[in-house]
Scaffold this active site. Structure first.
Site, PDB file in Angstrom:
ATOM      1  N   ASP A  95       0.792  -1.228   0.000  1.00 61.53           N
ATOM      2  CA  ASP A  95       0.000   0.000   0.000  1.00 61.53           C
ATOM      3  C   ASP A  95       0.823   1.276   0.000  1.00 61.53           C
ATOM      4  O   ASP A  95       0.362   2.320   0.443  1.00 61.53           O
ATOM      5  CB  ASP A  95      -0.912  -0.009   1.238  1.00 61.53           C
ATOM      6  N   GLU A 117      -0.166  -8.934  -1.527  1.00 62.06           N
ATOM      7  CA  GLU A 117      -0.916  -8.386  -0.379  1.00 62.06           C
ATOM      8  C   GLU A 117      -2.048  -7.473  -0.879  1.00 62.06           C
ATOM      9  O   GLU A 117      -2.212  -6.325  -0.456  1.00 62.06           O
ATOM     10  CB  GLU A 117       0.002  -7.630   0.598  1.00 62.06           C
ATOM     11  N   GLU A 131      -2.304   5.077   2.768  1.00 65.43           N
ATOM     12  CA  GLU A 131      -2.145   3.683   2.338  1.00 65.43           C
ATOM     13  C   GLU A 131      -3.439   3.029   1.856  1.00 65.43           C
ATOM     14  O   GLU A 131      -3.425   2.207   0.934  1.00 65.43           O
ATOM     15  CB  GLU A 131      -1.519   2.848   3.467  1.00 65.43           C
ATOM     16  N   HIS A 207       4.158   4.674  14.537  1.00 66.27           N
ATOM     17  CA  HIS A 207       4.628   5.643  13.542  1.00 66.27           C
ATOM     18  C   HIS A 207       3.549   6.151  12.586  1.00 66.27           C
ATOM     19  O   HIS A 207       3.849   6.856  11.644  1.00 66.27           O
ATOM     20  CB  HIS A 207       5.764   5.019  12.724  1.00 66.27           C
ATOM     21  N   ARG A 209       0.881   8.278  10.689  1.00 67.37           N
ATOM     22  CA  ARG A 209       0.601   9.714  10.579  1.00 67.37           C
ATOM     23  C   ARG A 209      -0.663  10.114  11.335  1.00 67.37           C
ATOM     24  O   ARG A 209      -0.736  11.186  11.918  1.00 67.37           O
ATOM     25  CB  ARG A 209       0.312  10.085   9.122  1.00 67.37           C
ATOM     26  N   HIS A 240      10.618   5.376  15.602  1.00 69.78           N
ATOM     27  CA  HIS A 240      10.639   5.676  14.170  1.00 69.78           C
ATOM     28  C   HIS A 240      11.354   7.000  13.945  1.00 69.78           C
ATOM     29  O   HIS A 240      11.172   7.935  14.726  1.00 69.78           O
ATOM     30  CB  HIS A 240       9.188   5.748  13.672  1.00 69.78           C
TER      31      HIS A 240
END
Ligand code: UDP
Length: 369
Positions: A95, A117, A131, A207, A209, A240
């Site tokens: 993604d 995937e 994503e 991590h 957003r 991260h």
């Protein structure tokens, strides 16, 4: 020999495509590897570990890049790559921006696209962002879909994908995990005190957003409260490299004797840390898929997930970023053996370690038709 172009750019794509690339080589396809460089430093360690040497290295990463600039830079670079050479198939994974644009480049150059995937859906346009939409867009440009589970296959069918072009394979992240766990391993000095502490290790990654700012501060507050309340516990948190995350972490979690902060771990260190942990708290997709193979419960630090199979099997629990919920669920798992056993009793719904070979066999059949 048919020439297959594998495109990746980030850590999870490398981990999840590495076993597929190895399987392609073993099955008589010519695997050409393109690394967009979307992640650079953390990617290099993975490439060394998996012994993958990209044939084409783009260097698209810039500091303070935006999605706009990243997207246009990758696409411009792809134009040169596809003008220079023709491929029989392109394989993208997951993604990411690299995956979506790889599929788009395949379409523009009239090259068939395989999507590893495929079919995961949160059904929330902005979570995970970007994503969810990257994966949908890649899917709409794909000729051969490889959903990891039956549920992701059904998502594709609902969207009108021809069943003939869908093959359920399991997730290749499990292939990588089972392969890597067999490699010789010695913990680096920095991790030895954690592994030998005798404490119940809580492995944390965060991590996304969507969580930056207040939601992430709530998660960190919960971590402090958990280690204070459960004295034989210890947090191990590979942070991260995103500046937003580093700032919050330093403000809230620094200087606690039972909170071990470190840079992102190499893949081998990370999977061994997971193996030695009692419990995992994470908003990562890959970690949700890996942990059930090691019989580790995961509290998912997200409000929605595109991986509900683990919720159904009991291996995952959605706790979002609500500090009270995170605290109470974590304390329960650290202190109540019955609750712990409930979450770790079922097999991993995400794969059996043989996904890559299934993928390569389907690609070969497709190319021979
Ligand atoms: N991982 C790693 N080191 C770390 C954290 C994670 O090697 O410090 C690995 C982990 O084993 C998993 C993958 O990175 O396979 C997950 O990547 P990430 O969380 O960046 O992406 P997502 O899975 O959310 O797309």
């Amino acid at each position: 020999m048919k020439k297959v172009l594998f495109i990746f750019g980030t850590r999870p794509e490398i981990i999840k495509l590495a076993p597929v690339i190895k399987a392609a080589d073993g099955e008589g396809l010519r695997a050409v590897v393109l690394h967009t460089g979307q992640h650079r430093e953390i990617a290099d360690e993975m490439l060394r570990l998996f012994q993958i040497h990209p044939d084409i290295n783009l260097d698209v990463m810039r500091s303070n890049q935006t999605l706009f600039s990243l997207t246009s830079r990758i696409l411009e670079n792809f134009e040169r790559v596809f003008n220079a050479e023709k491929y029989d198939m392109i394989v993208v994974q997951g993604d990411t921006t690299s995956a979506f644009l790889g599929a788009l480049a395949g379409y523009y150059s009239k090259t068939p696209v395989a999507h590893v995937e495929a079919g995961l859906r949160s059904n929330d346009k902005f979570s995970p962002f970007p994503e969810e939409i990257n994966r949908r867009l890649a899917g709409s440009l794909t000729d051969l879909h490889f959903p990891p589970t039956e549920l992701s296959r059904k998502n594709l069918l609902k969207e009108g994908v021809n069943p003939k072009n869908i093959h359920v394979t399991g997730n290749t992240v499990i292939d990588a995990l089972l392969w890597a766990l067999k490699l010789p391993y010695e913990a680096p000095d920095a991790l030895k005190p954690v592994f030998k502490s005798g404490k119940k290790i809580i492995l944390v990654t965060s991590h996304r957003r969507e969580s930056f700012g207040e939601p992430q501060r709530r998660v960190f507050k919960a971590l402090l409260e958990i280690v204070e309340f459960v004295e034989n516990s210890m947090v191990l948190f590979p942070v991260h490299p995103n500046p937003n995350v580093i700032k919050e972490v330093s403000e809230i979690l620094k200087n606690h004797s039972r909170i071990h902060l470190c840079s992102p771990l190499g893949y081998l260190d990370f999977i061994h840390a997971m193996e030695k942990s009692e419990l995992v708290l994470s908003d990562s997709g890959g970690v949700q898929e890996e942990a059930p193979s090691l019989k580790k419960p995961v509290l998912v630090l997200r409000d929605v997930t595109e991986r509900p199979e683990g919720l159904d099997s009991g291996a995952l629990k959605l706790v979002g970023t609500d500090d009270e919920k995170i605290f109470s669920e974590a304390v329960k798992l650290l202190t109540d053996k019955g609750a712990y056993a409930e979450m770790t009793k079922n097999p991993n719904p995400y794969g059996d370690g043989r996904a890559s070979l299934r993928i390569i066999k389907s690609i070969k059949l497709f190319l021979d038709e």
